[in-house]
Design an enzyme around this catalytic site. Structure first.
Site, PDB file in Angstrom:
ATOM      1  N   PRO A  89       0.821  -1.223   0.000  1.00  0.00           N
ATOM      2  CA  PRO A  89       0.000   0.000   0.000  1.00  0.00           C
ATOM      3  C   PRO A  89       0.854   1.272   0.000  1.00  0.00           C
ATOM      4  O   PRO A  89       0.348   2.348  -0.308  1.00  0.00           O
ATOM      5  CB  PRO A  89      -0.800  -0.098   1.302  1.00  0.00           C
ATOM      6  CG  PRO A  89      -0.726  -1.528   1.719  1.00  0.00           C
ATOM      7  CD  PRO A  89       0.571  -2.049   1.190  1.00  0.00           C
ATOM      8  N   GLU A 116      -0.326  -7.928   8.024  1.00  0.00           N
ATOM      9  CA  GLU A 116      -0.036  -6.484   8.094  1.00  0.00           C
ATOM     10  C   GLU A 116       1.042  -6.062   7.101  1.00  0.00           C
ATOM     11  O   GLU A 116       1.274  -4.876   6.914  1.00  0.00           O
ATOM     12  CB  GLU A 116       0.354  -6.085   9.515  1.00  0.00           C
ATOM     13  CG  GLU A 116      -0.821  -6.084  10.483  1.00  0.00           C
ATOM     14  CD  GLU A 116      -2.024  -5.285   9.969  1.00  0.00           C
ATOM     15  OE1 GLU A 116      -1.901  -4.072   9.822  1.00  0.00           O
ATOM     16  OE2 GLU A 116      -3.069  -5.922   9.726  1.00  0.00           O
ATOM     17  N   ARG A 154      -0.625  -7.454 -21.577  1.00  0.00           N
ATOM     18  CA  ARG A 154      -1.382  -7.005 -22.755  1.00  0.00           C
ATOM     19  C   ARG A 154      -0.605  -6.007 -23.601  1.00  0.00           C
ATOM     20  O   ARG A 154      -0.980  -5.746 -24.734  1.00  0.00           O
ATOM     21  CB  ARG A 154      -2.767  -6.480 -22.355  1.00  0.00           C
ATOM     22  CG  ARG A 154      -2.779  -5.166 -21.640  1.00  0.00           C
ATOM     23  CD  ARG A 154      -4.099  -4.962 -20.917  1.00  0.00           C
ATOM     24  NE  ARG A 154      -5.235  -5.073 -21.822  1.00  0.00           N
ATOM     25  CZ  ARG A 154      -5.611  -4.143 -22.702  1.00  0.00           C
ATOM     26  NH1 ARG A 154      -4.914  -3.043 -22.808  1.00  0.00           N
ATOM     27  NH2 ARG A 154      -6.660  -4.324 -23.456  1.00  0.00           N
ATOM     28  N   ASP A 169      -0.809   2.613 -29.284  1.00  0.00           N
ATOM     29  CA  ASP A 169       0.233   3.616 -29.466  1.00  0.00           C
ATOM     30  C   ASP A 169      -0.348   5.016 -29.365  1.00  0.00           C
ATOM     31  O   ASP A 169       0.337   5.954 -29.029  1.00  0.00           O
ATOM     32  CB  ASP A 169       0.895   3.449 -30.837  1.00  0.00           C
ATOM     33  CG  ASP A 169       1.636   2.129 -30.913  1.00  0.00           C
ATOM     34  OD1 ASP A 169       2.130   1.689 -29.865  1.00  0.00           O
ATOM     35  OD2 ASP A 169       1.711   1.550 -32.007  1.00  0.00           O
TER      36      ASP A 169
HETATM   37  C1  9D3 Z   1      -5.971  -2.543   7.398  1.00  0.00           C
HETATM   38  C2  9D3 Z   1      -4.541  -2.587   7.789  1.00  0.00           C
HETATM   39  N1  9D3 Z   1      -3.850  -1.399   7.325  1.00  0.00           N
HETATM   40  C3  9D3 Z   1      -3.749  -0.340   8.325  1.00  0.00           C
HETATM   41  C4  9D3 Z   1      -3.512  -0.710   9.694  1.00  0.00           C
HETATM   42  C5  9D3 Z   1      -2.545  -1.701   6.798  1.00  0.00           C
HETATM   43  C6  9D3 Z   1      -2.579  -2.646   5.667  1.00  0.00           C
HETATM   44  C7  9D3 Z   1      -1.799  -3.783   5.689  1.00  0.00           C
HETATM   45  C8  9D3 Z   1      -1.833  -4.674   4.647  1.00  0.00           C
HETATM   46  C9  9D3 Z   1      -3.386  -2.423   4.554  1.00  0.00           C
HETATM   47  C10 9D3 Z   1      -3.410  -3.334   3.512  1.00  0.00           C
HETATM   48  C11 9D3 Z   1      -2.654  -4.466   3.551  1.00  0.00           C
HETATM   49  C12 9D3 Z   1      -2.676  -5.439   2.429  1.00  0.00           C
HETATM   50  N2  9D3 Z   1      -2.608  -4.745   1.144  1.00  0.00           N
HETATM   51  C13 9D3 Z   1      -1.698  -5.045   0.225  1.00  0.00           C
HETATM   52  O1  9D3 Z   1      -0.907  -5.942   0.404  1.00  0.00           O
HETATM   53  C14 9D3 Z   1      -1.622  -4.252  -0.999  1.00  0.00           C
HETATM   54  C15 9D3 Z   1      -2.393  -3.128  -1.451  1.00  0.00           C
HETATM   55  C16 9D3 Z   1      -3.507  -2.412  -0.885  1.00  0.00           C
HETATM   56  O2  9D3 Z   1      -4.044  -2.708   0.180  1.00  0.00           O
HETATM   57  N3  9D3 Z   1      -4.001  -1.345  -1.586  1.00  0.00           N
HETATM   58  C17 9D3 Z   1      -3.494  -0.947  -2.790  1.00  0.00           C
HETATM   59  N4  9D3 Z   1      -2.475  -1.576  -3.360  1.00  0.00           N
HETATM   60  C18 9D3 Z   1      -1.931  -2.647  -2.685  1.00  0.00           C
HETATM   61  S1  9D3 Z   1      -0.649  -3.560  -3.227  1.00  0.00           S
HETATM   62  C19 9D3 Z   1      -0.656  -4.559  -1.935  1.00  0.00           C
END
Ligand code: 9D3
Length: 249
Positions: A89, A116, A154, A169
């Protein structure tokens, strides 16, 4: 392109990637996909991949060693020049520009987190890049890896048909799409726009560009912020807004 996905849920990746455009790219041999499960690199009887966070708090953190070993195996199997991308994230926002950059590479490892997230030292030691697919919470990296995989594959030569790849393109993929219609000509009293029924290809192209520019202007103005509008484009947007005010009759 050779792709390795490091995931605790490899079936999720394999099953989803077998469909549609990604499935065709893999069947054609334009891309290859292998999944590597960090759990296969654990050394304890319980096959532990996660542990409690230092400092306390809820949730579990992915341990360094199993995922580091899985990434190391991916690097060994991938060609020189391949990049290791962690889905997090906190990553750079994935977009078409990033997809085009990744599509130039000979290989890609996509590393998916769960719980997490990763022990930060794993990211520091192994990641060439961190990517997020948007500002919303999903439960792990797998859906994000599938998004990146689809968008990148793709773009590889030969994956799409000629007509679709020629379209790529053009600058049209930086604008919102125009509306599309198919038969019948009237549905519940709603007519297909007359411009599309004329058979005049120049008029049709102009109408579609007008719709694309107008919709982008109204719904996603930030997509136009980084570009200079030509006099012709400004004219089309003005026409779009005027026609909308008139009620689209
Ligand atoms: C709900 C927990 N969050 C705040 C305490 C932290 C959190 C940890 C792990 C939020 C999401 C995740 C799992 N998400 C991903 O692994 C992830 C993700 C995403 O949640 N949003 C946008 N792109 C991505 S890429 C991987």
């Amino acid at each position: 392109m050779d792709v390795k996905v490091i995931s605790l849920f490899p079936e999720m990746i394999r099953d989803a990637a077998a469909w549609g455009v990604t499935g065709r790219a893999l069947d054609n041999g334009i891309a290859s996909l292998g999944c590597i499960n960090p759990r296969d690199f654990t050394t304890d009887v319980h096959q532990t991949v996660d542990d409690r966070p230092y400092g306390g708090g809820p949730g579990m953190v992915l341990k360094v060693e199993p995922t580091a070993a899985a990434v190391a195996q991916a690097r060994e199997q991938l060609p020189a020049g391949a990049k290791v991308v962690f889905l997090t994230p906190q990553g750079r926002l994935f977009n078409q520009t990033v997809a085009r950059e990744l599509a130039e590479l000979p290989g890609l490892a996509l590393v998916c987190g769960r719980y997490e997230g990763f022990d930060e030292r794993l990211v520091e030691a192994c990641a060439d890049m961190e990517l997020s697919v948007g500002d919303y919470v999903i439960s792990g990296g797998e859906p994000a890896a599938l998004v990146v995989l689809d968008a990148v594959l793709r773009l590889l030569p030969g994956v799409l048909g000629d007509a679709l790849s020629a379209q790529q393109d053009s600058f049209s993929d930086e604008l919102l799409d125009c509306p599309h219609y198919t038969r019948p000509e009237i549905v519940d009293g709603r007519q297909v726009p007359a411009e599309l029924l004329t058979g005049n290809h120049a008029d049709i192209a102009r109408w579609r560009l007008k719709q694309s520019l107008g919709r982008t202007w109204q719904r996603r103005p930030e997509l136009l912020a980084g570009r200079e509008l030509t006099a012709e484009e400004r004219q089309l947007i003005e026409e779009f807004l005027a026609e909308q005010k008139a009620g689209g009759d």
